[in-house]
Design a protein around this motif. Sequence first.
Motif, short mmCIF file in Angstrom:
data_model
loop_
_atom_site.label_atom_id
_atom_site.label_comp_id
_atom_site.label_asym_id
_atom_site.label_seq_id
_atom_site.Cartn_x
_atom_site.Cartn_y
_atom_site.Cartn_z
N GLY A 25 30.48 41.84 33.37
CA GLY A 25 30.23 43.17 33.91
C GLY A 25 31.19 43.57 35.00
N SER A 26 32.07 42.68 35.42
CA SER A 26 32.99 42.97 36.52
C SER A 26 34.39 43.24 35.99
N ALA A 27 34.91 44.43 36.26
CA ALA A 27 36.28 44.75 35.85
C ALA A 27 37.28 43.91 36.62
N THR A 28 36.99 43.66 37.90
CA THR A 28 37.92 42.88 38.72
C THR A 28 37.99 41.43 38.25
N VAL A 29 36.83 40.82 37.97
CA VAL A 29 36.81 39.44 37.46
C VAL A 29 37.52 39.36 36.11
N ALA A 30 37.30 40.35 35.25
CA ALA A 30 37.95 40.37 33.95
C ALA A 30 39.47 40.45 34.09
N THR A 31 39.93 41.29 34.99
CA THR A 31 41.38 41.45 35.20
C THR A 31 42.00 40.17 35.75
#
Length: 464
Positions: free
Chosen positions: A377-383
Motif C-alpha cells: 500500500g505504500s508508493a514510497t516503499v514500492a519505489t
Amino acid sequence: MSLSPTLLAAAPPALPHTGSNTQLLVAVLLSIGAIVLLITRLKLHPFLALTLGSALLAIVARAPFDKLLTSFSTGFGATVASVGLLIGLGAMLGKLLADSGGANIIADTVLARTGRRALPWAMALIAALLGLPLFFEVGVVLLIPIVLLVARRGNLPLMRVGIPALAGLSVLHGLIPPHPGPLVAVDALHADLGITLALGLLIAVPTLIIAGPLFARVAERWVGPLAVPEATAPAETEQREHTPSFGAVLATILLPVVLMLGKALVDVVVDDPKAGLQRAFDFIGSPLIALLAAVLLGMLTLGRAAGFSKARISTTMEKSLGPIAGIVFIVGAGGGFKQTLIDVGVGNAVSEWSSKWHISALLLGWLIAVLIRLATGSATVATITAAGIVAPLAADMSSTHAALLVLAIGSGSLFFSHVNDAGFWLVKEYFGMSVGQTLKSWSVMETVISVVAIALIMPLSLII
C-alpha cells in the motif's frame, strides 16, 4: 543526483553468499513477504519492517551478519544524506506555503479567472502547482476544502472537480522530484535529476489530462451523485491582513524547478564540464541548492509578505520538520534494504534473468513496483524496493533511459491504491464515500495514472 565520492568510497564490499540465484530469489521473496506481512497484518512501522526484512534477506542468502550491519547502515546513511536534506527543505517550503495563505492565493486567483466548464481543468492545474513542493498528504489537506468550495459554488458534481485535483497531486507525487519516491529512485539508479525532472514533466502532463479531467467524467457516472460536505478552511490557515501576491507565490514554487531544468538544459547545450557557465548551473541547479534558494526566497515572499515576524518564520520552519521524521526514517531504511539487496547479489541475478527472459528493464521495474504497491500500500516503499532490485540494470543505460527507469518505477508505485493504503482512507473520509465508491473513483484513477504513464514511457524509450 548520485552519491558523493565519499559515500561511494565508503560502500561496503558485496556480501558473500554461498547459494545459487534460486536461493537469492527465495531470499528476496521471503524478505519482501515479511515486510508486507509486518506492515499490513502486524501494523509494524515501515521503518522497523524494512530493517527486519533486510536482516531476513541476508540470513536466507547466507550472508555474514556483521557484513549485513555494515551494508544496511551504509545504505541508510547514504540515502538520508542525499535525500533527507531535500525532504526537510521541501517540508519547510510546504509549511511556509500553507501557513502564509499562499495555497489559497493560487487557488483563488486561478478560480476567479475560470469559467464553470473549465473548473475541472483549473483544479488539475492548481493541484499540480501546489503538488510541486508539498507532500501528498499535506496537499490533500490543503486542497480538499478548496475542492468542496468549488463544487458547492459552481454547482458541479464532486467527482468532476475532485478527481482532477487528486490526480494532480498523485502524478506529481509519483513522478516528479523533489518528492521522496522519485528522489530515492534517482539516487539508487544514479540517474540525472534534471533529465528525470524534464522527462517526468513531459510524461506527467498527458497523464494528468487523461487521469484527471477526462477520467473524472467516467468516475462521476460510476460513483453517482455525492452530497458535498461543508467546506472548511484549510488546515492552519487563518484570515490575515497581509497576504503574499500571486506572482510571488508562483515564482517561489517554480524556482527550484526552473533551476534544475536550467541545469539540465545547460548540460545538453554546453556539454563542457570545465566551462564556467556549466559549472555555475551545476551548482545552482543541484537539488539541494535549488530547494534551499526557494526556502530562503519563501521566507521573504511568503513569510514576510504575510506579516510574519522573524520569530514566527523561525517557528514555522521548526514545526515543519517534526511530521517528516517518519518519512526520513522510512526512506533511510529503504536505502538500507536497497543496499542489502545489491550487496547480496540480487541485482546481478535480476540482470541475468532479465537477459534470459528478454524483458525490458523499464517494464520489469514497473511490474516489481506494482506488485510491492499492491502488497504494502505504500508508493514510497514500492519505489525504494523496486529501485534497489533493478539498480544494476541501469549501470549501462544512457542518462535518458536511466531517467525513464526512474519514471517507470514511480508510475508502477501508484498502481491501484486500496484498503492497505492510508491515502485510500484519507480520500474516502474527506469525500464522504463508501469503500465501493472509493474503489471506483480513487483506486481506478491511480491505476489509470500508472498504466497511462508506462504506456507513454515505453514508446518514448524507443525514440530518445
